[in-house]
Design a protein around this motif. Structure first.
Motif, mmCIF file in Angstrom:
data_model
loop_
_atom_site.group_PDB
_atom_site.id
_atom_site.type_symbol
_atom_site.label_atom_id
_atom_site.label_comp_id
_atom_site.label_asym_id
_atom_site.label_seq_id
_atom_site.Cartn_x
_atom_site.Cartn_y
_atom_site.Cartn_z
ATOM 1 N N MET A 31 0.828 -1.204 0.000
ATOM 2 C CA MET A 31 0.000 0.000 0.000
ATOM 3 C C MET A 31 0.866 1.259 0.000
ATOM 4 O O MET A 31 0.546 2.243 -0.661
ATOM 5 N N LYS A 32 1.976 1.203 0.728
ATOM 6 C CA LYS A 32 2.892 2.352 0.744
ATOM 7 C C LYS A 32 3.503 2.546 -0.645
ATOM 8 O O LYS A 32 3.614 3.679 -1.131
ATOM 9 N N GLU A 33 3.880 1.452 -1.302
ATOM 10 C CA GLU A 33 4.452 1.539 -2.648
ATOM 11 C C GLU A 33 3.422 2.108 -3.633
ATOM 12 O O GLU A 33 3.750 2.921 -4.490
ATOM 13 N N LEU A 34 2.154 1.677 -3.491
ATOM 14 C CA LEU A 34 1.088 2.191 -4.350
ATOM 15 C C LEU A 34 0.901 3.693 -4.142
ATOM 16 O O LEU A 34 0.821 4.453 -5.113
ATOM 17 N N ASP A 35 0.858 4.125 -2.899
ATOM 18 C CA ASP A 35 0.698 5.555 -2.606
ATOM 19 C C ASP A 35 1.837 6.381 -3.203
ATOM 20 O O ASP A 35 1.608 7.432 -3.803
ATOM 21 N N THR A 36 3.059 5.898 -3.059
ATOM 22 C CA THR A 36 4.228 6.596 -3.600
ATOM 23 C C THR A 36 4.168 6.652 -5.119
ATOM 24 O O THR A 36 4.415 7.704 -5.724
ATOM 25 N N TYR A 37 3.831 5.516 -5.729
ATOM 26 C CA TYR A 37 3.737 5.452 -7.191
ATOM 27 C C TYR A 37 2.689 6.430 -7.718
ATOM 28 O O TYR A 37 2.951 7.197 -8.647
ATOM 29 N N LEU A 38 1.495 6.410 -7.116
ATOM 30 C CA LEU A 38 0.413 7.271 -7.597
ATOM 31 C C LEU A 38 0.731 8.748 -7.403
ATOM 32 O O LEU A 38 0.505 9.560 -8.296
ATOM 33 N N SER A 39 1.255 9.108 -6.247
ATOM 34 C CA SER A 39 1.580 10.507 -5.992
ATOM 35 C C SER A 39 2.580 11.023 -7.023
ATOM 36 O O SER A 39 2.395 12.102 -7.596
ATOM 37 N N SER A 40 3.607 10.238 -7.293
ATOM 38 C CA SER A 40 4.613 10.635 -8.275
ATOM 39 C C SER A 40 4.016 10.694 -9.680
ATOM 40 O O SER A 40 4.255 11.654 -10.422
ATOM 41 N N LYS A 41 3.237 9.699 -10.046
ATOM 42 C CA LYS A 41 2.616 9.654 -11.376
ATOM 43 C C LYS A 41 1.704 10.862 -11.589
ATOM 44 O O LYS A 41 1.742 11.512 -12.635
ATOM 45 N N HIS A 42 0.899 11.183 -10.588
ATOM 46 C CA HIS A 42 -0.034 12.301 -10.698
ATOM 47 C C HIS A 42 0.711 13.633 -10.748
ATOM 48 O O HIS A 42 0.342 14.523 -11.528
ATOM 49 N N ASP A 43 1.754 13.773 -9.934
ATOM 50 C CA ASP A 43 2.569 14.995 -9.960
ATOM 51 C C ASP A 43 3.210 15.190 -11.335
ATOM 52 O O ASP A 43 3.241 16.305 -11.863
ATOM 53 N N GLN A 44 3.713 14.107 -11.922
ATOM 54 C CA GLN A 44 4.358 14.189 -13.229
ATOM 55 C C GLN A 44 3.350 14.576 -14.313
ATOM 56 O O GLN A 44 3.678 15.368 -15.204
ATOM 57 N N LEU A 45 2.151 14.043 -14.248
ATOM 58 C CA LEU A 45 1.123 14.380 -15.237
ATOM 59 C C LEU A 45 0.779 15.866 -15.162
ATOM 60 O O LEU A 45 0.717 16.553 -16.187
ATOM 61 N N LEU A 46 0.579 16.361 -13.953
ATOM 62 C CA LEU A 46 0.273 17.779 -13.785
ATOM 63 C C LEU A 46 1.416 18.656 -14.301
ATOM 64 O O LEU A 46 1.187 19.637 -15.013
ATOM 65 N N ALA A 47 2.647 18.294 -13.957
ATOM 66 C CA ALA A 47 3.810 19.085 -14.387
ATOM 67 C C ALA A 47 3.985 19.048 -15.905
ATOM 68 O O ALA A 47 4.487 20.019 -16.495
ATOM 69 N N LYS A 48 3.580 17.967 -16.531
ATOM 70 C CA LYS A 48 3.710 17.826 -17.985
ATOM 71 C C LYS A 48 2.780 18.782 -18.737
ATOM 72 O O LYS A 48 3.128 19.301 -19.792
ATOM 73 N N PHE A 49 1.592 19.047 -18.171
ATOM 74 C CA PHE A 49 0.582 19.819 -18.896
ATOM 75 C C PHE A 49 0.317 21.217 -18.354
ATOM 76 O O PHE A 49 -0.202 22.059 -19.089
ATOM 77 N N LEU A 50 0.642 21.479 -17.082
ATOM 78 C CA LEU A 50 0.303 22.774 -16.486
ATOM 79 C C LEU A 50 1.549 23.479 -15.949
ATOM 80 O O LEU A 50 2.439 22.832 -15.401
ATOM 81 N N PRO A 51 1.602 24.798 -16.075
ATOM 82 C CA PRO A 51 2.749 25.546 -15.537
ATOM 83 C C PRO A 51 2.811 25.430 -14.009
ATOM 84 O O PRO A 51 1.775 25.355 -13.342
ATOM 85 N N PRO A 52 4.020 25.431 -13.455
ATOM 86 C CA PRO A 52 4.161 25.358 -11.989
ATOM 87 C C PRO A 52 3.435 26.520 -11.307
ATOM 88 O O PRO A 52 3.295 27.595 -11.880
ATOM 89 N N SER A 53 2.978 26.279 -10.118
ATOM 90 C CA SER A 53 2.321 27.292 -9.276
ATOM 91 C C SER A 53 1.000 27.806 -9.828
ATOM 92 O O SER A 53 0.508 28.843 -9.396
ATOM 93 N N THR A 54 0.407 27.113 -10.807
ATOM 94 C CA THR A 54 -0.896 27.537 -11.339
ATOM 95 C C THR A 54 -2.014 26.588 -10.926
ATOM 96 O O THR A 54 -3.151 26.776 -11.317
ATOM 97 N N TYR A 55 -1.683 25.574 -10.147
ATOM 98 C CA TYR A 55 -2.652 24.580 -9.677
ATOM 99 C C TYR A 55 -2.195 24.078 -8.311
ATOM 100 O O TYR A 55 -1.058 24.324 -7.896
ATOM 101 N N ARG A 56 -3.093 23.371 -7.629
ATOM 102 C CA ARG A 56 -2.721 22.769 -6.342
ATOM 103 C C ARG A 56 -3.347 21.385 -6.251
ATOM 104 O O ARG A 56 -4.570 21.262 -6.192
ATOM 105 N N LYS A 57 -2.511 20.370 -6.283
ATOM 106 C CA LYS A 57 -3.013 19.006 -6.117
ATOM 107 C C LYS A 57 -3.426 18.830 -4.670
ATOM 108 O O LYS A 57 -2.659 19.126 -3.763
#
Length: 95
Positions: A31-57
């Motif tokens: 479960m810890k590995e899943l949480d880490t994987y998802l958090s990183s995956k979601h952060d990367q998706l947001l960073a890929k499409f949106l400028p920094p500091s324009t959204y808040r996960k």
């Protein structure tokens, strides 16, 4: 003129075999590995499409491959067009 008002959106992603494999492991470590994987995956998706500091996960959701994010309507439309995204829904406040 663009609307800079942010609202809460829920973003759900397309099938990911890594997510499915990690979700199947119900151990504490799994479960810890899943949480880490998802958090990183979601952060990367947001960073890929949106400028920094324009959204808040706000959170990553482990029960489904998704996350909540405070962003503008225009940025939600950008995320909606990403091939990784299955659906994006604006949070509906209930009275």
């Amino acid at each position: 003129m663009a609307d800079h008002k942010t609202e809460l959106y829920f973003v759900f992603l397309n099938f990911d075999p890594v997510y499915e494999r990690l979700r199947a492991d119900r151990s504490k470590e799994g479960m810890k590995e899943l949480d880490t994987y998802l958090s990183s995956k979601h952060d990367q998706l947001l960073a890929k499409f949106l400028p920094p500091s324009t959204y808040r996960k706000k959170s990553s959701l482990a029960i489904v491959d998704g996350f909540s994010v405070e962003t503008t309507k225009e940025q939600a439309a950008i995320l909606r067009s990403a091939k990784e995204v299955r659906v994006i829904e604006k949070n509906q406040e209930l009275a």
